[in-house]
Scaffold this motif. Structure first.
Motif, PDB file in Angstrom:
ATOM      1  N   THR A 148       0.826  -1.208   0.000  1.00 45.69           N
ATOM      2  CA  THR A 148       0.000   0.000   0.000  1.00 45.69           C
ATOM      3  C   THR A 148       0.859   1.257   0.000  1.00 45.69           C
ATOM      4  OG1 THR A 148      -1.789  -1.138   1.154  1.00 45.69           O
ATOM      5  CG2 THR A 148      -1.769   1.261   1.262  1.00 45.69           C
ATOM      6  N   ALA A 149       1.919   1.260   0.818  1.00 36.42           N
ATOM      7  CA  ALA A 149       2.782   2.442   0.885  1.00 36.42           C
ATOM      8  C   ALA A 149       3.435   2.730  -0.469  1.00 36.42           C
ATOM      9  CB  ALA A 149       3.847   2.242   1.958  1.00 36.42           C
ATOM     10  N   ALA A 150       3.892   1.674  -1.156  1.00 36.83           N
ATOM     11  CA  ALA A 150       4.535   1.862  -2.461  1.00 36.83           C
ATOM     12  C   ALA A 150       3.546   2.407  -3.486  1.00 36.83           C
ATOM     13  CB  ALA A 150       5.129   0.545  -2.946  1.00 36.83           C
ATOM     14  N   ALA A 202       1.293   9.462  -5.557  1.00 37.29           N
ATOM     15  CA  ALA A 202       1.600  10.830  -5.156  1.00 37.29           C
ATOM     16  C   ALA A 202       2.602  11.481  -6.107  1.00 37.29           C
ATOM     17  CB  ALA A 202       2.141  10.847  -3.724  1.00 37.29           C
ATOM     18  N   VAL A 203       3.609  10.702  -6.540  1.00 37.44           N
ATOM     19  CA  VAL A 203       4.591  11.234  -7.494  1.00 37.44           C
ATOM     20  C   VAL A 203       3.913  11.585  -8.814  1.00 37.44           C
ATOM     21  CG1 VAL A 203       6.617  10.641  -8.885  1.00 37.44           C
ATOM     22  CG2 VAL A 203       6.552  10.056  -6.448  1.00 37.44           C
ATOM     23  N   CYS A 204       3.060  10.688  -9.304  1.00 34.39           N
ATOM     24  CA  CYS A 204       2.333  10.954 -10.555  1.00 34.39           C
ATOM     25  C   CYS A 204       1.424  12.172 -10.405  1.00 34.39           C
ATOM     26  CB  CYS A 204       1.515   9.739 -10.961  1.00 34.39           C
ATOM     27  SG  CYS A 204       2.514   8.327 -11.484  1.00 34.39           S
ATOM     28  N   ALA A 205       0.759  12.292  -9.248  1.00 36.38           N
ATOM     29  CA  ALA A 205      -0.117  13.442  -9.011  1.00 36.38           C
ATOM     30  C   ALA A 205       0.683  14.737  -9.004  1.00 36.38           C
ATOM     31  CB  ALA A 205      -0.860  13.266  -7.684  1.00 36.38           C
ATOM     32  N   ALA A 206       1.884  14.700  -8.409  1.00 36.12           N
ATOM     33  CA  ALA A 206       2.723  15.903  -8.382  1.00 36.12           C
ATOM     34  C   ALA A 206       3.171  16.285  -9.786  1.00 36.12           C
ATOM     35  CB  ALA A 206       3.932  15.657  -7.481  1.00 36.12           C
ATOM     36  N   LEU A 207       3.552  15.298 -10.589  1.00 40.11           N
ATOM     37  CA  LEU A 207       3.963  15.582 -11.967  1.00 40.11           C
ATOM     38  C   LEU A 207       2.797  16.127 -12.782  1.00 40.11           C
ATOM     39  CD1 LEU A 207       6.198  12.456 -12.614  1.00 40.11           C
ATOM     40  CD2 LEU A 207       6.968  14.815 -12.358  1.00 40.11           C
ATOM     41  N   PHE A 208       1.615  15.532 -12.586  1.00 44.31           N
ATOM     42  CA  PHE A 208       0.445  16.026 -13.305  1.00 44.31           C
ATOM     43  C   PHE A 208       0.124  17.453 -12.870  1.00 44.31           C
ATOM     44  CE2 PHE A 208      -4.097  16.864 -13.515  1.00 44.31           C
ATOM     45  CZ  PHE A 208      -4.335  16.664 -14.873  1.00 44.31           C
ATOM     46  N   ALA A 261      -1.333   7.005 -14.996  1.00 42.61           N
ATOM     47  CA  ALA A 261      -0.442   6.199 -14.162  1.00 42.61           C
ATOM     48  C   ALA A 261      -0.819   6.318 -12.686  1.00 42.61           C
ATOM     49  CB  ALA A 261       1.008   6.619 -14.376  1.00 42.61           C
ATOM     50  N   GLY A 262      -1.135   7.534 -12.251  1.00 46.43           N
ATOM     51  CA  GLY A 262      -1.547   7.712 -10.866  1.00 46.43           C
ATOM     52  C   GLY A 262      -2.856   7.016 -10.554  1.00 46.43           C
ATOM     53  N   LEU A 263      -3.796   7.087 -11.475  1.00 41.52           N
ATOM     54  CA  LEU A 263      -5.083   6.421 -11.266  1.00 41.52           C
ATOM     55  C   LEU A 263      -4.927   4.903 -11.226  1.00 41.52           C
ATOM     56  CD1 LEU A 263      -7.394   8.584 -13.564  1.00 41.52           C
ATOM     57  CD2 LEU A 263      -7.316   8.580 -11.062  1.00 41.52           C
ATOM     58  N   LEU A 264      -4.040   4.362 -12.043  1.00 38.75           N
ATOM     59  CA  LEU A 264      -3.809   2.918 -12.027  1.00 38.75           C
ATOM     60  C   LEU A 264      -3.231   2.469 -10.686  1.00 38.75           C
ATOM     61  CD1 LEU A 264      -2.344   2.307 -15.603  1.00 38.75           C
ATOM     62  CD2 LEU A 264      -4.520   1.453 -14.722  1.00 38.75           C
ATOM     63  N   ALA A 265      -2.328   3.265 -10.135  1.00 33.88           N
ATOM     64  CA  ALA A 265      -1.763   2.911  -8.831  1.00 33.88           C
ATOM     65  C   ALA A 265      -2.843   2.893  -7.756  1.00 33.88           C
ATOM     66  CB  ALA A 265      -0.654   3.895  -8.460  1.00 33.88           C
ATOM     67  N   LEU A 266      -3.731   3.887  -7.779  1.00 31.70           N
ATOM     68  CA  LEU A 266      -4.819   3.915  -6.805  1.00 31.70           C
ATOM     69  C   LEU A 266      -5.787   2.751  -7.030  1.00 31.70           C
ATOM     70  CD1 LEU A 266      -5.606   7.743  -6.694  1.00 31.70           C
ATOM     71  CD2 LEU A 266      -4.326   6.387  -5.022  1.00 31.70           C
ATOM     72  N   ALA A 267      -6.013   2.422  -8.303  1.00 34.06           N
ATOM     73  CA  ALA A 267      -6.930   1.314  -8.609  1.00 34.06           C
ATOM     74  C   ALA A 267      -6.396  -0.008  -8.080  1.00 34.06           C
ATOM     75  CB  ALA A 267      -7.163   1.232 -10.116  1.00 34.06           C
TER      76      ALA A 267
END
Length: 241
Positions: free
Chosen positions: A31-33, A39-45, A221-227
């Motif tokens: 979960t942490a990873a 979070a990294v993808c969200a920051a880049l977006f 990419a960020g949405l896939l990580a959350l999914a």
């Protein structure tokens, strides 16, 4: 003095059966990873979107140069090939990929139906989020006179780039649940190349600035990580970190 009873063996402690798993089941990242990657993808977006917003949609010099270069290097058969590839990044193809992912990931009829519904829901939710952001930021597209492909609506983030990465990631998840590691890695590479190609065709056809495509990639990419955090629900299994 009483005689000591026999030491309890494995049968006395009770067997601890392992949960049934598919042929190619892989452990889900922690979960942490996943949260860190999201979070990294969200920051880049956010950085990309902020740049677009502060400039009122005006493209950077590098973006203008990329679109000009694409327009100057178009010809056949590359233009037709780009048009064919870009067409796979929207419409029914991504949803068929999501359905296939669910069929591969699920176990038995009910599990497959559940996985299919979840995979399609993730894709649809991602598209809805992308559309809302597109309307909010309202970035103009490149000049319509330079288009050699079809497009509609605002530019940022690119719908084709977002959708193709979502569909590729969802199908890669389904394949990883079923296939052997070597085969799964091969298919993941193929899907990544397909998604990258779809995004690049949007620039080549003159309908998107490069920042639109980057934004779509970061968002997806960020949405896939959350999914992936919802994978236990999609598979009907207890969550594990």
């Amino acid at each position: 003095m009483t005689a000591a009873g026999p030491e309890p063996g494995p049968a006395a402690n009770g067997p601890q059966p392992e949960p049934a798993q598919g042929h190619g089941t892989r452990p889900r990242p922690g979960t942490a990873a996943l949260l860190t990657f999201a979070a990294v993808c969200a920051a880049l977006f956010a950085a990309t979107a902020l740049t677009v917003s502060l400039r009122n949609g005006t493209p950077l010099a590098a973006e203008q140069a990329a679109v000009r270069w694409s327009g100057a290097h178009q010809g056949e058969p590359s233009r037709s090939m780009a048009g064919a590839l870009t067409a796979t990044g929207s419409g029914p193809v991504p949803y068929l990929m999501a359905v296939l992912a669910g069929l591969l990931a699920g176990e038995r009829a009910r599990g497959r139906l559940r996985a299919v519904c979840c995979a399609v829901a993730v894709l649809a939710a991602g598209q809805a989020i992308r559309y809302g952001l597109m309307e909010l930021l309202a970035r103009p597209r490149p000049p319509a006179g330079d288009w050699t492909g079809s497009a509609s609506g605002y530019a940022f983030p690119s719908g084709h780039a977002t959708t193709s990465v979502l569909a590729a990631g969802i199908l890669a998840w389904g394949i990883a649940r079923r296939a052997r590691p070597a085969l799964a890695r091969t298919w993941c590479a193929v899907l990544a190349l397909w998604a990258a190609g779809v995004g690049l065709t949007r620039i080549y056809l003159g309908v998107h600035w490069p920042g639109d495509v980057l934004g779509g990639w970061f968002l997806a990419a960020g949405l896939l990580a959350l999914a992936l955090l919802l994978e236990p629900f999609a598979l009907g299994r207890p969550g594990r970190s």
